[in-house]
Design an enzyme around this catalytic site. Sequence first.
Site, PDB file in Angstrom:
ATOM      1  N   ASP A  81      -6.062  -4.228  10.684  1.00 35.00           N
ATOM      2  CA  ASP A  81      -7.547  -3.416  10.613  1.00 35.00           C
ATOM      3  C   ASP A  81      -8.633  -4.652  10.379  1.00 35.00           C
ATOM      4  O   ASP A  81      -9.657  -4.425  11.011  1.00 35.00           O
ATOM      5  CB  ASP A  81      -7.499  -2.632   9.455  1.00 35.00           C
ATOM      6  CG  ASP A  81      -7.063  -3.028   8.022  1.00 35.00           C
ATOM      7  OD1 ASP A  81      -6.675  -4.119   8.076  1.00 35.00           O
ATOM      8  OD2 ASP A  81      -7.084  -2.452   7.042  1.00 35.00           O
ATOM      9  N   LYS A 102       0.656  -1.290  -0.006  1.00 33.98           N
ATOM     10  CA  LYS A 102       0.056  -0.085  -0.047  1.00 33.98           C
ATOM     11  C   LYS A 102       0.794   1.116  -0.055  1.00 33.98           C
ATOM     12  O   LYS A 102       0.511   2.219   0.584  1.00 33.98           O
ATOM     13  CB  LYS A 102      -0.894  -0.038   1.247  1.00 33.98           C
ATOM     14  CG  LYS A 102      -1.827  -0.925   1.156  1.00 33.98           C
ATOM     15  CD  LYS A 102      -3.128  -0.926   2.326  1.00 33.98           C
ATOM     16  CE  LYS A 102      -2.484  -1.624   3.472  1.00 33.98           C
ATOM     17  NZ  LYS A 102      -3.632  -1.879   4.474  1.00 33.98           N
TER      18      LYS A 102
END
Length: 475
Positions: free
Chosen positions: A215, A179
């Site tokens: 997450d 990412k």
Amino acid sequence: MTGKCRIWRSMLMRWLARISRAKQRLVPRRIEERCAELILSDEQLRDVCQRLLVEINRGLNKDTNKEATVKCFPTYVRELPNGEECGKFLALDLGGTNFRVLLIDLGPHIFHMESKIFAVPQSVMLGPGTGLFDHIAECLATFMHEHMVDVSPLPLGFTFSFPCSQEGLTKARLATWTKGFKCSGVEGEDVVRLLQEAIARRGDIKIDVMAVLNDTTGTLMACAWKNQACRIGLILGTGINACYVERLENVQLWDGDYEEPNQVVINTELGAFGDNGTLEFIRTEYDRTIDQHSLNPGRQLFEKMISGMYMGEVTRLVLAQLTREGLLFDGMGPEVLFEPGQFFTKYVSEIESDKKGEYTCCRQVLEELGYEDASDEDCANVRYICEAVSRRAAHIAAAAVACLLNKMGQKHVTVAVDGSLYRFHPHFHDLMVEKIRQLINPGLTFDLMLSEDGSGRGAALVAAVAVRIGSLAAR
Ligand code: ADP
Ligand code: MG
């Protein structure tokens, strides 16, 4: 009516129907043909399900884990919240679009949260690891001073949303950056230790790191706090990932104890599904181009077909290619269509939020891209392509959820979902629900529930559950 009349009548009806279809279908057949490779059949999706199951089992199996692409990391989170957690907790959330520090006050049915977003400059994202952790510690200290919680040490949950191999609830080695992050000296290291060292270097704050998680686990925990049927966490945001509750007997890599509860949350890291070539049967030239130009070529191939970081770019590549072929915008589309990264995933949501046959938002997006006076036909074509790309993403994400539901085999499971792609795309939820229904085994039921801010709330909840269990054990 005589036989002859009936034949004439039916011919006339068929002719009228054809005219009406031709009127409705503004999208030329050539565009449909060029997009056909983006439309996956149920058979192909079942194949995706099967292949993912193979990869998950390879991840869980001791002998194959080393080469497995879907790593299935045990998280060491064994217990889900029971609603009795209470106290003040800090949380850090790194690995989403924003880096955040949070302070959460928990009580029975009470959830009070304050948070602050801090920027992570590009130079820090790509610089040395010590710089990144010093930056995190500085933001944490600023936040704690502002909220006057810097006196006695508070328990902290650290959401670190990158693939990590966990060795305990407070020990996680970064497997590989994803990412857009690429800090040197962090891969292979324990990120909790790096955080603690950075805090020690400052010397002005004290915390107890109770848990490190990603997450996905946070999303599961945040939903499970309210909903006891929640057993799967799914992220559809910058990246894609899923976790689920697995029985310990299926986790060969498990090196902890076997006391009740006989389960552990598995962080699948299924964004890497396909990295061994198993998804080549559905990947397209667009997916290959995206991968070649990415920071991590050859990696996260499933993620690159679905998630928010890439979906706009897949759409742009299709739009640009079909424009080049003269099938769109009379061969002369907006200039920015030919520049990487200039067609955002949110445009896909906006374009698809127009009512069928209306093109208000689509025109707005095209105007934003510098293309005035788009015809209805241009808009219908652009929308058709957006739908093809987003439907493919929703359907393969659905195949992943169906795979987990079938593997778990529990009668009813709630799937907690977080991420802007799921939240803001107008049809993602419905497309997924419809497809999961078609792909799961008979007798199973499920629901998809939006779990807002799992990465923040969930971090505090994992820390809170750890404190609750710790205090029970100490009694
Ligand atoms: P993160 O996953 O980083 O925590 P988000 O869940 O907000 O953060 O997801 C960010 C991703 O969502 C970005 O890649 C962005 O392209 C995408 N996104 C943002 N807004 C929308 C939208 N309206 N529709 C679809 N995708 C969106
Ligand atoms: Mg997030």
